[in-house]
Design a protein around this motif. Structure first.
Motif, PDB file in Angstrom:
ATOM      1  N   LEU A   1       0.832  -1.207   0.000  1.00 16.66           N
ATOM      2  CA  LEU A   1       0.000   0.000   0.000  1.00 16.66           C
ATOM      3  C   LEU A   1       0.862   1.251   0.000  1.00 16.66           C
ATOM      4  O   LEU A   1       0.451   2.301  -0.505  1.00 16.66           O
ATOM      5  N   ALA A   2       2.055   1.136   0.562  1.00 23.87           N
ATOM      6  CA  ALA A   2       2.974   2.277   0.589  1.00 23.87           C
ATOM      7  C   ALA A   2       3.699   2.466  -0.746  1.00 23.87           C
ATOM      8  O   ALA A   2       4.463   3.423  -0.894  1.00 23.87           O
ATOM      9  N   ARG A   3       3.429   1.587  -1.713  1.00 26.73           N
ATOM     10  CA  ARG A   3       4.157   1.635  -2.987  1.00 26.73           C
ATOM     11  C   ARG A   3       3.204   1.724  -4.185  1.00 26.73           C
ATOM     12  O   ARG A   3       3.508   1.245  -5.276  1.00 26.73           O
ATOM     13  N   VAL A   4       2.064   2.342  -3.960  1.00 25.26           N
ATOM     14  CA  VAL A   4       1.079   2.462  -5.038  1.00 25.26           C
ATOM     15  C   VAL A   4       1.671   3.173  -6.252  1.00 25.26           C
ATOM     16  O   VAL A   4       1.383   2.819  -7.398  1.00 25.26           O
ATOM     17  N   ASP A   5       2.521   4.185  -6.014  1.00 24.97           N
ATOM     18  CA  ASP A   5       3.123   4.902  -7.142  1.00 24.97           C
ATOM     19  C   ASP A   5       3.966   3.976  -8.000  1.00 24.97           C
ATOM     20  O   ASP A   5       3.906   4.024  -9.238  1.00 24.97           O
ATOM     21  N   GLU A   6       4.754   3.105  -7.374  1.00 27.09           N
ATOM     22  CA  GLU A   6       5.573   2.158  -8.132  1.00 27.09           C
ATOM     23  C   GLU A   6       4.700   1.144  -8.869  1.00 27.09           C
ATOM     24  O   GLU A   6       4.981   0.793 -10.020  1.00 27.09           O
ATOM     25  N   ILE A   7       3.671   0.680  -8.211  1.00 25.00           N
ATOM     26  CA  ILE A   7       2.780  -0.308  -8.836  1.00 25.00           C
ATOM     27  C   ILE A   7       2.121   0.288 -10.076  1.00 25.00           C
ATOM     28  O   ILE A   7       2.065  -0.344 -11.131  1.00 25.00           O
ATOM     29  N   ASN A   8       1.637   1.531  -9.952  1.00 26.36           N
ATOM     30  CA  ASN A   8       1.057   2.201 -11.125  1.00 26.36           C
ATOM     31  C   ASN A   8       2.071   2.321 -12.256  1.00 26.36           C
ATOM     32  O   ASN A   8       1.748   2.106 -13.425  1.00 26.36           O
ATOM     33  N   GLY A   9       3.307   2.639 -11.906  1.00 24.13           N
ATOM     34  CA  GLY A   9       4.335   2.805 -12.924  1.00 24.13           C
ATOM     35  C   GLY A   9       4.707   1.520 -13.625  1.00 24.13           C
ATOM     36  O   GLY A   9       5.158   1.535 -14.780  1.00 24.13           O
ATOM     37  N   LEU A  10       4.510   0.397 -12.945  1.00 21.99           N
ATOM     38  CA  LEU A  10       4.856  -0.906 -13.515  1.00 21.99           C
ATOM     39  C   LEU A  10       3.649  -1.657 -14.084  1.00 21.99           C
ATOM     40  O   LEU A  10       3.791  -2.760 -14.606  1.00 21.99           O
ATOM     41  N   SER A  11       2.470  -1.043 -14.002  1.00 16.57           N
ATOM     42  CA  SER A  11       1.227  -1.769 -14.306  1.00 16.57           C
ATOM     43  C   SER A  11       0.882  -1.854 -15.781  1.00 16.57           C
ATOM     44  O   SER A  11      -0.083  -2.530 -16.146  1.00 16.57           O
ATOM     45  N   GLN A  12       1.644  -1.144 -16.624  1.00 14.52           N
ATOM     46  CA  GLN A  12       1.360  -1.112 -18.068  1.00 14.52           C
ATOM     47  C   GLN A  12      -0.088  -0.667 -18.322  1.00 14.52           C
ATOM     48  O   GLN A  12      -0.810  -1.238 -19.156  1.00 14.52           O
ATOM     49  N   ASN A  13      -0.492   0.340 -17.563  1.00 15.72           N
ATOM     50  CA  ASN A  13      -1.814   0.965 -17.682  1.00 15.72           C
ATOM     51  C   ASN A  13      -2.987   0.053 -17.328  1.00 15.72           C
ATOM     52  O   ASN A  13      -4.124   0.324 -17.710  1.00 15.72           O
ATOM     53  N   LEU A  14      -2.725  -0.984 -16.573  1.00 16.03           N
ATOM     54  CA  LEU A  14      -3.831  -1.773 -16.030  1.00 16.03           C
ATOM     55  C   LEU A  14      -4.488  -0.982 -14.897  1.00 16.03           C
ATOM     56  O   LEU A  14      -3.803  -0.353 -14.098  1.00 16.03           O
ATOM     57  N   PRO A  15      -5.808  -1.004 -14.811  1.00 15.40           N
ATOM     58  CA  PRO A  15      -6.469  -0.326 -13.687  1.00 15.40           C
ATOM     59  C   PRO A  15      -6.136  -1.016 -12.376  1.00 15.40           C
ATOM     60  O   PRO A  15      -6.187  -2.251 -12.274  1.00 15.40           O
ATOM     61  N   LEU A  16      -5.785  -0.219 -11.364  1.00 18.74           N
ATOM     62  CA  LEU A  16      -5.456  -0.753 -10.044  1.00 18.74           C
ATOM     63  C   LEU A  16      -6.616  -0.482  -9.097  1.00 18.74           C
ATOM     64  O   LEU A  16      -6.917   0.669  -8.781  1.00 18.74           O
ATOM     65  N   LEU A  17      -7.251  -1.545  -8.660  1.00 16.28           N
ATOM     66  CA  LEU A  17      -8.323  -1.459  -7.678  1.00 16.28           C
ATOM     67  C   LEU A  17      -7.819  -2.085  -6.384  1.00 16.28           C
ATOM     68  O   LEU A  17      -6.887  -2.896  -6.391  1.00 16.28           O
ATOM     69  N   THR A  18      -8.434  -1.718  -5.278  1.00 19.79           N
ATOM     70  CA  THR A  18      -7.913  -2.186  -4.000  1.00 19.79           C
ATOM     71  C   THR A  18      -9.015  -2.387  -2.974  1.00 19.79           C
ATOM     72  O   THR A  18     -10.111  -1.825  -3.096  1.00 19.79           O
ATOM     73  N   VAL A  19      -8.679  -3.165  -1.951  1.00 16.91           N
ATOM     74  CA  VAL A  19      -9.595  -3.412  -0.847  1.00 16.91           C
ATOM     75  C   VAL A  19      -9.544  -2.274   0.184  1.00 16.91           C
ATOM     76  O   VAL A  19     -10.408  -2.189   1.054  1.00 16.91           O
ATOM     77  N   VAL A  20      -8.556  -1.387   0.072  1.00 13.86           N
ATOM     78  CA  VAL A  20      -8.320  -0.369   1.102  1.00 13.86           C
ATOM     79  C   VAL A  20      -8.767   1.012   0.615  1.00 13.86           C
ATOM     80  O   VAL A  20      -8.118   1.607  -0.252  1.00 13.86           O
ATOM     81  N   PRO A  21      -9.862   1.570   1.147  1.00 11.53           N
ATOM     82  CA  PRO A  21     -10.330   2.893   0.711  1.00 11.53           C
ATOM     83  C   PRO A  21      -9.291   3.988   0.872  1.00 11.53           C
ATOM     84  O   PRO A  21      -9.238   4.928   0.068  1.00 11.53           O
ATOM     85  N   GLU A  22      -8.453   3.888   1.902  1.00  9.92           N
ATOM     86  CA  GLU A  22      -7.455   4.928   2.137  1.00  9.92           C
ATOM     87  C   GLU A  22      -6.388   4.980   1.056  1.00  9.92           C
ATOM     88  O   GLU A  22      -5.612   5.945   0.987  1.00  9.92           O
ATOM     89  N   ALA A  23      -6.303   3.960   0.194  1.00  8.53           N
ATOM     90  CA  ALA A  23      -5.324   3.954  -0.904  1.00  8.53           C
ATOM     91  C   ALA A  23      -5.817   4.732  -2.113  1.00  8.53           C
ATOM     92  O   ALA A  23      -5.103   4.859  -3.107  1.00  8.53           O
TER      93      ALA A  23
END
Length: 366
Positions: free
Chosen positions: A251-273
């Motif tokens: 959860l602390a690395r959402v920016d990195e995950i977005n950058g590596l996701s190849q434009n896949l939508p990132l959804l999560t169980v945590v509203p605070e993210a």
């Protein structure tokens, strides 16, 4: 020397009407020259055992303090970090037995550790900011523990989670689920149940297991290899999404995950993210730390003030779930958000990141 009053030493100058009418709520001590009247119930003391340092745990504690402030004129909290050893935890629990009326366990790790040692103990225990106790194997039934534990849950049932993912992407064929190898509770309660439910409906699920202590399982390598595997079935990734579990390290690395996701939508169980910042998940479907902690506080109040039995309280699951949406992320990804989800969302952030809706209420701009 002050002695507890009895019918024989009740002051002659005070009528017994007071004693008879108030004896259930007050205690009386004194002599013929002095009478002390004290509340029968003193201000309760609550012990809070926290798994470790985490922003989510800070949120939980602050929320509970605010709720208790509204319900009690006087109450004390003693916050303790989960000890490293079993013997040290036993000492903490022994001290709590002598000084407290209620224990909170904050986080799945603390909840499991205290349950292992203290099931059937003297004091009631309420979990907060912890995963599903049934899926973690702590209890068998959502109707309650039957002992001294009352549980709340950050999890939604897998079929509920999947139903919302399908509302977002009706043609969904694949889900890549990110979880940290060290976070066993996320694996047991969020990855495995979703995998089982999705595959039952013919939807492929791939686990993105991240372990920064293993070079082969570092985030960058896992993202590259697993997304490549997803492309083998959905070449353009048009019917695929990423699902981020409640693994704090990720959860602390959402920016990195977005950058590596190849434009896949990132959804999560945590509203605070989900927020209005550049680095945010697109959407969340889950239970917010605030709402979970609020429910845990109410459970504690029902136990302390109303005398309810902790083991008789059902597992606290928030329904309907908290939904948060970032239109800033939707714009970046060029992904539309279905109107039905917008209508249900409790928190919405505009394309420029400003708050449009907060806790279900529209936010007026000045």
């Amino acid at each position: 020397m002050s002695l507890r009053a009895t019918p024989l030493d009740w002051p002659e100058w005070m009528g017994e009407t007071v004693k008879l009418a108030a004896k259930d709520d007050w205690t009386f001590e004194g002599t013929n020259g002095e009478l002390q009247i004290s509340p029968r119930k003193s201000a309760p003391t609550v012990w809070v055992i926290v798994s470790r340092k985490a922003a989510s745990y800070d949120t939980a504690l602050l929320t509970m303090l605010n709720v208790y402030k509204q319900e009690f004129d006087s109450i004390s909290f003693n916050v303790v970090k989960l000890p490293e050893t079993v013997d040290e935890l036993k000492q903490v629990l022994d001290s709590a037995d002598q000084q407290a009326q209620l224990i909170y366990t904050v986080g799945s790790k603390a909840t499991v550790a205290v349950h292992t040692l203290y099931q059937g103990g003297k004091l009631p225990v309420v979990s907060v900011n912890a995963k599903d106790p049934v899926l973690m194997g702590l209890i068998d039934d959502y109707r309650g523990s039957g002992d001294n534990f009352a549980f709340t849950s950050l999890n939604l049932p897998a079929n509920v989670t999947l139903s919302f993912l399908l509302k977002y992407m009706p043609e969904l064929s694949q889900i890549g689920v990110l979880y940290a190898r060290t976070n066993k509770s996320a694996y047991l309660t969020q990855f495995l149940p979703l995998q089982k439910e999705a595959e039952r409906r013919g939807i492929r699920v791939l686990g993105f297991e991240v372990d920064e202590s293993n070079e082969e399982q570092m985030l960058e390598r896992v993202m590259a290899s697993e997304i490549s595997a997803l492309k083998s079935q959905d070449g353009n990734l048009d019917t695929t999404l990423l699902w981020l579990t409640g693994s704090s390290s990720l959860l602390a690395r959402v920016d990195e995950i977005n950058g590596l996701s190849q434009n896949l939508p990132l959804l999560t169980v945590v509203p605070e993210a989900v927020n209005g910042e550049e680095h945010s998940a697109l959407m969340s479907v889950g239970v917010s730390f605030v709402n979970n902690a609020h429910q845990a506080a109410l459970y504690g109040i029902r136990i302390l003030r109303d005398g309810e039995n902790a083991g008789g309280l059902p597992v606290g699951v928030i329904s309907p779930p908290d939904i948060s949406i970032s239109f800033r992320q939707a714009k970046r990804l060029e992904k539309a958000v279905p109107l039905v989800l917008l209508e249900m969302a409790s928190d919405v952030y505009s394309e420029n990141g400003s708050v449009v809706r907060s806790q279900g209420m529209s936010v007026e701009r000045q």
